[in-house]
Design an enzyme around this catalytic site. Structure first.
Site, PDB file in Angstrom:
ATOM      1  N   ASP A   1      31.155  43.157  44.766  1.00 13.20           N
ATOM      2  CA  ASP A   1      32.392  42.396  44.952  1.00 13.20           C
ATOM      3  C   ASP A   1      32.485  41.755  46.331  1.00 13.20           C
ATOM      4  OD1 ASP A   1      34.967  41.482  44.080  1.00 13.20           O
ATOM      5  OD2 ASP A   1      35.905  43.071  45.230  1.00 13.20           O
TER       6      ASP A   1
ATOM      7  N   SER B   1      40.089  38.786  43.355  1.00 10.11           N
ATOM      8  CA  SER B   1      39.342  39.023  42.122  1.00 10.11           C
ATOM      9  C   SER B   1      40.300  39.195  40.949  1.00 10.11           C
ATOM     10  CB  SER B   1      38.473  40.276  42.260  1.00 10.11           C
ATOM     11  OG  SER B   1      37.572  40.159  43.341  1.00 10.11           O
TER      12      SER B   1
ATOM     13  N   GLN C   1      32.008  37.487  37.586  1.00  8.68           N
ATOM     14  CA  GLN C   1      33.358  37.721  38.096  1.00  8.68           C
ATOM     15  C   GLN C   1      34.134  36.408  38.144  1.00  8.68           C
ATOM     16  OE1 GLN C   1      34.324  38.360  42.453  1.00  8.68           O
ATOM     17  NE2 GLN C   1      34.722  40.429  41.729  1.00  8.68           N
TER      18      GLN C   1
END
Length: 288
Positions: A205, A230, A280
């Site tokens: 991430d 996110s 993502q």
């Protein structure tokens, strides 16, 4: 082992409150909210602790629901969705202030022989030839000491080496929406497959949305020229790997629109084996 890595492993060592309920703390982050990679890794730890050790994780799918509050603990509740002959499925909800902030579904599988092929690893510079994060940051005179210090503190547990300048290093100049990063932990780890998977989840991430920013010459949340967060995160673990050995994170962004951007990446071992696939989507807004 570096002190920062020791502290990160301590964060991932969740406190068991009762059956299938765990509690975790938060570490330093670049922005004043819980780092998404931390809550994803902790949720996977919670799920993995309810699964037999001979069933490693093979995928996860997650949604970031609310910003996490770093000043209070996070409670993780595990739902044992299924225990089959080959596959085990868990659902984890992370709760703060009585509300869910994150939800994860993870699947685990016993090892099986089968068909085997993979995408060829891309060309990339040797990580030993690339500057460390600290070396890069000290060369960027446009970044304030406060921003540089926050970057180093939030990434101290991981040796993260960009193949080219990150978005905040050379912004205002649109580039191809691709990014390569080598990473490994700053210290050796125990031989626990779940630990290595959780640490790769943590790192996944950190940089995946970089390629969106590169396409538009934006420096990112560190320099306040975009607002980002996110939204969801998916990972597939294809082959065994170690997070304390060099891994190449090859990333690109195929699309950005409607205030959202998509990043996708493949993580390879240094000898070219495809270990992980990652996708993502995040909020990426330009402040008025």
């Amino acid at each position: 082992m570096s002190q920062a890595l020791h502290d990160l492993l301590d964060l991932l060592d969740l406190e068991r409150i009762e059956e299938d309920v765990f509690r975790g703390r938060s570490g330093p982050a670049l922005v004043p909210r819980v780092f998404g990679g931390q809550v994803a890794a902790q949720a996977l730890v919670a799920a993995g602790r309810t699964v037999p050790a001979d069933r490693p994780a093979h995928s996860l799918h997650a949604y970031f629901l609310r910003p996490g509050d770093p000043s209070v603990p996070i409670v993780y509740t595990v739902d044992r969705m299924r225990d089959g002959r080959s596959f085990t499925t868990r659902r984890v909800v992370a709760i703060q202030h009585g509300k869910p902030v994150f939800a994860l579904s993870a699947s685990f599988q016993t090892y099986e022989d089968g068909l085997d092929h993979q995408a060829t690893a891309p060309a990339a510079p040797d990580p030993a030839t690339l500057p460390t994060a600290e070396e890069r940051l000290t060369s960027y005179r446009h970044l304030t000491p406060e921003i540089a210090e926050r970057f180093l503190a939030s990434n101290a547990a991981v040796d993260l080496r960009y193949a080219d300048d990150p978005p905040y290093g050379r912004f205002g100049e649109p580039r191809e929406p691709r990014s390569q990063v080598w990473f490994r932990t700053n210290g050796k780890l125990a031989d626990d497959p779940l630990l290595h998977v959780c640490l790769a989840t943590y790192v996944s991430d950190m940089t995946l949305l970089d390629s969106i920013l590169l396409a538009h010459g934006r420096g990112g949340w560190a320099v306040n020229d975009v607002v980002g967060a996110s939204l969801d995160h998916a990972m597939w673990f294809h082959r065994p790997f170690r997070a304390d050995e060099w891994l190449l994170y090859d990333q690109e962004s195929p699309s950005a629109s409607g205030g959202r951007g998509l990043g996708q990446g493949r993580i390879y071992t240094q000898d070219g084996r495809l270990a992980i696939s990652v996708i993502q989507e995040g909020v990426v807004r330009v402040p008025r």
